[in-house]
Design an enzyme around this catalytic site. Sequence first.
Site, mmCIF file in Angstrom:
data_model
loop_
_atom_site.group_PDB
_atom_site.id
_atom_site.type_symbol
_atom_site.label_atom_id
_atom_site.label_comp_id
_atom_site.label_asym_id
_atom_site.label_seq_id
_atom_site.Cartn_x
_atom_site.Cartn_y
_atom_site.Cartn_z
ATOM 1 N N GLU A 1 23.994 29.318 2.092
ATOM 2 C CA GLU A 1 23.277 28.290 2.827
ATOM 3 C C GLU A 1 23.826 28.108 4.226
ATOM 4 O O GLU A 1 23.132 27.695 5.135
ATOM 5 C CB GLU A 1 23.316 26.966 2.052
ATOM 6 C CG GLU A 1 22.434 26.944 0.814
ATOM 7 C CD GLU A 1 22.987 27.731 -0.375
ATOM 8 O OE1 GLU A 1 24.098 28.311 -0.258
ATOM 9 O OE2 GLU A 1 22.302 27.797 -1.400
ATOM 10 N N GLN B 1 14.842 45.618 37.323
ATOM 11 C CA GLN B 1 15.435 46.156 36.099
ATOM 12 C C GLN B 1 16.469 45.184 35.492
ATOM 13 O O GLN B 1 16.549 45.028 34.272
ATOM 14 C CB GLN B 1 16.092 47.505 36.388
ATOM 15 C CG GLN B 1 16.470 48.238 35.122
ATOM 16 C CD GLN B 1 17.228 49.516 35.426
ATOM 17 O OE1 GLN B 1 18.282 49.482 36.050
ATOM 18 N NE2 GLN B 1 16.685 50.625 35.016
#
Length: 399
Positions: free
Chosen positions: A259, A296
């Site tokens: 969990e 880029q």
Amino acid sequence: MIQPQDDSSLAIEALIDLDHPIKVDVAKWAAENLHDPALADRDQACEFWPEGWQRAADKGITGILVDPVYGGGGADVITGLLTYEGLGYGCRDAGLVFGLITQAWTMQPLLAQFGSEEQKQRYLSPLCSGDKKGAFCITEAESGSDTFAMTTQFETVSDNTEERYLLSGHKSYVTMAPEADLFMVFATSNPDLGQWGITVFLVDADTPGLTVSSNRPKMGLRTTPFADVTFENCELGPENVLGSVGSGASLFSNAMESERAFVLASQIGAMEYQLDQAVSYTRERRQFDQPIGDFQAVSHRLANMKLRHDNARLQLYRAAILHSVGKPSMAAAALAKIQASEASIASSVDAVLTHGARGYVTEFGVEQDLRNVAGGMVYGGTSDVQRNIVARWLGNRNR
Ligand SMILES: Cc1cc2nc3c(=O)[nH]c(=O)nc-3n(C[C@H](O)[C@H](O)[C@H](O)COP(=O)(O)OP(=O)(O)OC[C@H]3O[C@@H](n4cnc5c(N)ncnc54)[C@H](O)[C@@H]3O)c2cc1C
């Protein structure tokens, strides 16, 4: 209501299909129903949104994992993760989502697995319907990662008919405490016993001797209330014991096994939303006569965000599949938690940079992500503690 799919292929579908219908439907629902124009103000003021919580409960999200006998959705782990991933994508109130997901993945499974029939009727049903909210109390000022050094203590007092308990101590950093009707409290019979002395109690908020501090403002997840809780000779009976006296350490490991990673499902949905927003912005925003996405440096940042998101998502579902088929998943969950929490931080930094000043000012909602995700490397066991688990699994000894 969300319809869980009872299909063995669901796990594979979830792994490869980023647009799984369960996730997409919840994301759409959340975008329409959990959009709060006052969110930025509430974030500043650290205000919880009870109406949003109730809407999530009415939709069946609060109790998605719980047996329908107690008003839940009866969903399997994968459906639950897809649901919360969708919620994280569609709902910008990360604090609200954090409150919902911690309750769904920590308190409710423990109640479902270890609660008596009476406890389930009394607490699980109202937690699913939204009539009650819960808070999970382990951490103390001097006992954080060293969980079993806790000093919140119970004394057993027997009358002629049954054992009763007096609970005293102080818990810190408890999510949802100011709103909670129910506290799931880990306490020891004797601090010298370490993990062997721990018992879990279910304590109603109106129990005499229980007090909650005022909300503690924090860096992120500011719309989840968060406080300390003090117990002063709170008188409890056998009906308040979850599981059995002395079984607290095993309940803790049970709650923490997988969990600890699953509570980051919504954060993975939020990472995807963050990436989608960044991609759109880099197409629209122009500098030097071209969209910034054509640089880029900017486009590679988007690729890195995508890589981190995919890695985190794949690790989460891998841990979930192992957990679902009953295979050991502790190390996989620890890896998934490290990846999801640290990748979210790195990508949130990239999102701020990509949006320039718009990423830094509050009004465009980008900076909030960075603040909201930082807690992920602390709650549910810090990144260091997760790395300890992984190193032990690799055969290294460490504490
Ligand atoms: C947003 C948020 C929500 C939370 N909600 C809850 C809640 O609902 N209920 C609850 O009980 N608690 C809650 N907590 C508390 C949380 O569980 C603890 O903060 C966490 O377990 C770490 O404990 P600590 O803060 O005392 O840090 P410490 O344990 O003091 O750690 C401090 C530093 O030491 C490192 N460290 C400690 N021990 C080791 C070790 N053995 N090996 C390597 N490094 C180590 C840690 O990694 C960290 O860097 C919440 C915390 C946050 C941030």
